[in-house]
Scaffold this active site. Structure first.
Site, PDB file in Angstrom:
ATOM      1  CG  ASP A 176      23.661 -31.277  30.644  1.00 47.95           C
ATOM      2  OD1 ASP A 176      24.202 -32.025  31.449  1.00 47.95           O
ATOM      3  OD2 ASP A 176      23.820 -30.151  30.256  1.00 47.95           O
TER       4      ASP A 176
ATOM      5  CG  HIS B 193      22.900 -35.818  38.578  1.00 49.56           C
ATOM      6  ND1 HIS B 193      23.697 -35.831  39.785  1.00 49.56           N
ATOM      7  CD2 HIS B 193      23.284 -34.599  37.945  1.00 49.56           C
ATOM      8  CE1 HIS B 193      24.301 -34.483  39.869  1.00 49.56           C
ATOM      9  NE2 HIS B 193      24.208 -33.923  38.730  1.00 49.56           N
TER      10      HIS B 193
END
Ligand code: SDX
Length: 424
Positions: free
Chosen positions: A364, A307
């Site tokens: 996700d 991320h």
């Protein structure tokens, strides 16, 4: 702005940059005069070190792995609120009173129908069309049905277009799904709440009664809450940039949907499940896929991992992981993919490549498994992300439109092309 400053010294020059302090997290060097005073610009691929705006909508602490909407921790909102309460909170800045929630819910419920003419748009797509293409197209098309709601300076127009987007996206998504499987379109029902109505439009048939499982409806509601906003991510920044030209909310959101579709962003949830299915077919060999993701000569990256901001476990992934088993068990989906996901996470987090780069599971990584357990097909996962993120896109676009500091987004560049030359 406080009175702290920074000094930039280069060549025989020195300039003073004001420091802008955030309530929490990043503080910034204000470079709004940099080019005028020095002739120089900054270069920052992907804006990894650059704030394009100030904002009060959400806050991410990437080091601690925390996410807050309007100051409320995501864990509390996931446990105690509904998606429509969160949508109201993001748009208005405060949680709704019972009366405000009742009025807001009634407004959403009474705008879930699509204009019947919209249905002809769906006929233009091939059966195999990815639902994200349909969603972004239908969202843009909404601008043609509500020409009176385009003015970003008109609070009533902004509120009305926001209501229609929150209300109609599940109807559009369900219609796209029904088209892809050749089933008749199910109309919204005003006696069902937001998540239940969406599930009913997705999975009911006109030939028999369809009962929505309240556990599934609540799980979907929590999933939508977890996706609702996330600071200035790629799709939200796209919505803001489009809106900075005073483009209407419908078309700005459609632009954000296009950005979300990418596999590095919202498309990752579909990539995760497809990767887990490949690993399952490959005998559960997670080490092979971790090695592939580490290979500097292979562009493959482990979907659902890493991320730009989190250098810790994504708090949304933590919440999803904690109730994945409960939902999958309730759905009777004896899902080998969850076991593979847990094994893949364990393999990666034991590997120095991931640990040294502080690459952890992101939202996700588990969301796709949850969507699948709730009965959604893989190609609908990013559409679900978009429905969840919509209130955040709308709130950020509204904040930008109301910000007196705002101006049209127009980044500079460092030119690396040919010097001036003449045609022969
Ligand atoms: C979302 O921004 C948001 O807030 C997004 C989001 C939201 O709510 O809106 O949180 C939602 O988009 C989550 C991210 C979903 N995407 C994926 O899961 C795709 C896989 N992840 C990566 O592509 C990547 O981690 C990104 C795109 C998420 C972040 O990329 P960055 O910040 O540009 O990181 P980077 O490319 O600079 O990576 C740093 C290093 C690199 O290796 P080195 O150059 O140091 O050798 O880490 C490596 C990268 O190759 N790396 C990975 C990896 N992610 C980063 N290596 C293998 N697998 C991965 N998943």
């Amino acid at each position: 702005m406080g009175d702290r400053t920074a000094r930039l010294i280069f060549d025989d020059r020195e300039i003073v940059l004001p420091i802008v302090e955030g309530v929490e997290g990043n503080h910034g060097f204000d470079i709004s005069r940099l080019r005028a005073d020095t002739g120089y610009v900054t270069l920052d691929y992907g804006f990894a070190n650059t704030a394009g705006t100030s904002s009060a909508v959400s806050f991410v602490d990437g080091t601690a792995g925390e996410l807050r909407y309007r100051g409320y921790p995501i864990e509390q909102l996931a446990a105690k609120s509904t998606f429509l309460e969160v949508a109201y909170l993001l748009f208005h800045g405060e949680m709704p009173t019972p009366e405000q929630l009742k009025t807001y819910t009634a407004s959403i419920t009474h705008h879930t129908l699509l204009n019947e003419e919209m249905k002809r748009l769906f006929d233009a797509f091939p059966k195999s069309a990815h639902p994200m293409a349909i969603l972004a197209s239908a969202t843009n098309a909404m601008a043609t049905f509500y020409p009176d709601f385009h003015n970003p300076r008109d609070p009533y127009a902004v509120e009305q277009s926001a209501l229609r987007l929150v209300a109609k996206l599940p109807t559009v998504a369900a219609l796209a799904y029904k088209k892809s499987i050749g089933q008749p379109y199910i109309y919204p029902r005003n006696d069902l709440d937001y998540a239940a109505n969406f599930l009913h439009m997705m999975f009911a048939l006109p030939v028999e009664e369809y009962q929505v499982d309240p556990v599934v409806a609540r799980a979907l509601d929590v999933l939508l809450i977890l996706h609702a906003d996330h600071e200035q991510n790629c799709s939200t920044s796209t919505v803001r940039l489009a809106g900075s030209s005073q483009a209407n909310l419908f078309t700005s959101v459609a632009a954000g949907m296009s950005a979300l579709w990418g596999p590095l962003h919202g498309g990752a949830n579909q990539e995760v499940v497809e990767t887990l299915e490949r690993i399952h077919a490959d005998g559960g060999n997670t080490a092979k896929w971790v090695a592939k993701a580490k290979d500097p000569n292979d562009p493959y990256r482990l979907p659902g991992f890493g991320h730009r901001v989190y250098r810790n476990y994504d708090p949304r992934a933590k919440i999803l992981k904690s109730f994945a088993y409960e939902v999958i068990e309730r759905m009777g989906a004896n899902d080998p993919l969850l076991d593979i996901a847990l094994k893949l996470e364990e393999t990666a987090l034991a590997d120095d490549y991931f640990v040294s780069r502080r690459l952890y599971p992101n939202v996700d990584f588990y969301s796709g498994l949850m969507f699948q357990a709730l009965g959604f097909p893989v190609h609908m996962f990013t559409v679900l992300f978009a429905i969840g993120r919509l209130p955040g896109w709308v709130a950020q676009w509204k904040e930008m439109s109301e910000d007196e500091e705002n101006k049209i987004g127009r980044p500079r560049q460092i030119y690396t092309g040919h010097p001036k030359r003449d045609l022969p």
